[in-house]
Design a protein around this motif. Sequence first.
Motif, PDB file in Angstrom:
ATOM      1  N   GLY A  27       8.005   6.252  -1.624  1.00 17.34           N
ATOM      2  CA  GLY A  27       8.098   5.678  -2.961  1.00 17.34           C
ATOM      3  C   GLY A  27       7.369   4.359  -3.123  1.00 17.34           C
ATOM      4  O   GLY A  27       7.319   3.817  -4.218  1.00 17.34           O
ATOM      5  N   MET A  28       6.791   3.824  -2.041  1.00 14.51           N
ATOM      6  CA  MET A  28       6.050   2.565  -2.142  1.00 14.51           C
ATOM      7  C   MET A  28       4.789   2.782  -2.968  1.00 14.51           C
ATOM      8  O   MET A  28       4.098   3.779  -2.813  1.00 14.51           O
ATOM      9  CB  MET A  28       5.681   2.029  -0.755  1.00 14.51           C
ATOM     10  CG  MET A  28       4.856   0.749  -0.799  1.00 14.51           C
ATOM     11  SD  MET A  28       4.442   0.110   0.840  1.00 14.51           S
ATOM     12  CE  MET A  28       5.787  -1.045   1.036  1.00 14.51           C
ATOM     13  N   SER A  29       4.509   1.835  -3.851  1.00 13.58           N
ATOM     14  CA  SER A  29       3.290   1.932  -4.661  1.00 13.58           C
ATOM     15  C   SER A  29       2.141   1.240  -3.938  1.00 13.58           C
ATOM     16  O   SER A  29       2.352   0.417  -3.039  1.00 13.58           O
ATOM     17  CB  SER A  29       3.496   1.275  -6.029  1.00 13.58           C
ATOM     18  OG  SER A  29       3.554  -0.130  -5.900  1.00 13.58           O
ATOM     19  N   ALA A  30       0.929   1.564  -4.343  1.00 15.37           N
ATOM     20  CA  ALA A  30      -0.244   0.915  -3.767  1.00 15.37           C
ATOM     21  C   ALA A  30      -0.204  -0.585  -4.045  1.00 15.37           C
ATOM     22  O   ALA A  30      -0.576  -1.386  -3.188  1.00 15.37           O
ATOM     23  CB  ALA A  30      -1.513   1.549  -4.335  1.00 15.37           C
ATOM     24  N   ALA A  31       0.264  -0.975  -5.218  1.00 17.77           N
ATOM     25  CA  ALA A  31       0.363  -2.394  -5.563  1.00 17.77           C
ATOM     26  C   ALA A  31       1.346  -3.122  -4.647  1.00 17.77           C
ATOM     27  O   ALA A  31       1.096  -4.251  -4.219  1.00 17.77           O
ATOM     28  CB  ALA A  31       0.768  -2.556  -7.023  1.00 17.77           C
ATOM     29  N   GLU A  32       2.459  -2.475  -4.317  1.00 19.27           N
ATOM     30  CA  GLU A  32       3.432  -3.073  -3.398  1.00 19.27           C
ATOM     31  C   GLU A  32       2.832  -3.232  -2.000  1.00 19.27           C
ATOM     32  O   GLU A  32       3.041  -4.248  -1.334  1.00 19.27           O
ATOM     33  CB  GLU A  32       4.700  -2.220  -3.323  1.00 19.27           C
ATOM     34  CG  GLU A  32       5.527  -2.247  -4.583  1.00 19.27           C
ATOM     35  CD  GLU A  32       6.645  -1.216  -4.585  1.00 19.27           C
ATOM     36  OE1 GLU A  32       7.705  -1.527  -5.148  1.00 19.27           O
ATOM     37  OE2 GLU A  32       6.463  -0.108  -4.024  1.00 19.27           O
ATOM     38  N   LEU A  33       2.082  -2.224  -1.564  1.00 22.50           N
ATOM     39  CA  LEU A  33       1.420  -2.299  -0.270  1.00 22.50           C
ATOM     40  C   LEU A  33       0.424  -3.452  -0.255  1.00 22.50           C
ATOM     41  O   LEU A  33       0.353  -4.205   0.713  1.00 22.50           O
ATOM     42  CB  LEU A  33       0.710  -0.981   0.051  1.00 22.50           C
ATOM     43  CG  LEU A  33      -0.113  -1.002   1.338  1.00 22.50           C
ATOM     44  CD1 LEU A  33       0.791  -1.099   2.563  1.00 22.50           C
ATOM     45  CD2 LEU A  33      -0.998   0.222   1.421  1.00 22.50           C
ATOM     46  N   LYS A  34      -0.343  -3.591  -1.324  1.00 20.18           N
ATOM     47  CA  LYS A  34      -1.316  -4.679  -1.419  1.00 20.18           C
ATOM     48  C   LYS A  34      -0.612  -6.027  -1.240  1.00 20.18           C
ATOM     49  O   LYS A  34      -1.043  -6.854  -0.440  1.00 20.18           O
ATOM     50  CB  LYS A  34      -2.038  -4.631  -2.762  1.00 20.18           C
ATOM     51  CG  LYS A  34      -3.022  -5.761  -2.961  1.00 20.18           C
ATOM     52  CD  LYS A  34      -3.677  -5.694  -4.336  1.00 20.18           C
ATOM     53  CE  LYS A  34      -4.568  -6.886  -4.587  1.00 20.18           C
ATOM     54  NZ  LYS A  34      -5.172  -6.857  -5.923  1.00 20.18           N
ATOM     55  N   GLY A  35       0.466  -6.239  -1.952  1.00 20.34           N
ATOM     56  CA  GLY A  35       1.206  -7.491  -1.841  1.00 20.34           C
ATOM     57  C   GLY A  35       1.715  -7.732  -0.431  1.00 20.34           C
ATOM     58  O   GLY A  35       1.635  -8.847   0.088  1.00 20.34           O
ATOM     59  N   ARG A  36       2.210  -6.688   0.188  1.00 19.13           N
ATOM     60  CA  ARG A  36       2.750  -6.795   1.550  1.00 19.13           C
ATOM     61  C   ARG A  36       1.660  -7.171   2.546  1.00 19.13           C
ATOM     62  O   ARG A  36       1.832  -8.054   3.383  1.00 19.13           O
ATOM     63  CB  ARG A  36       3.401  -5.474   1.937  1.00 19.13           C
ATOM     64  CG  ARG A  36       3.953  -5.440   3.347  1.00 19.13           C
ATOM     65  CD  ARG A  36       4.669  -4.144   3.592  1.00 19.13           C
ATOM     66  NE  ARG A  36       4.156  -3.546   4.815  1.00 19.13           N
ATOM     67  CZ  ARG A  36       4.631  -2.443   5.345  1.00 19.13           C
ATOM     68  NH1 ARG A  36       5.600  -1.774   4.762  1.00 19.13           N
ATOM     69  NH2 ARG A  36       4.129  -1.967   6.452  1.00 19.13           N
TER      70      ARG A  36
END
Length: 78
Positions: A27-36
């Motif tokens: 369920g992780m979004s690409a935007a969340e991954l980018k931030g991480r």
Amino acid sequence: MKITIKYFGILAETSGKKEEILEVDKGMSAAELKGRQIKTYQIPEEESVQLAVNQNLNTEVELKEGDEVAFLPPFAGG
């Protein structure tokens, strides 16, 4: 679930990696991954870093098992 991340240009230098395989939450979004990843590797100029998920420039997608995410450095115009 596992995804492959590829870093290009200055982002590869900053992270010290050209590629890595990560285990991420379903369920992780690409935007969340980018931030991480930006936080993990202290990548400057977050706003100018673009992502391509399976070769499509789109951060508004939910990641899936086996996705390839490319972190692209700022592009220079000319």
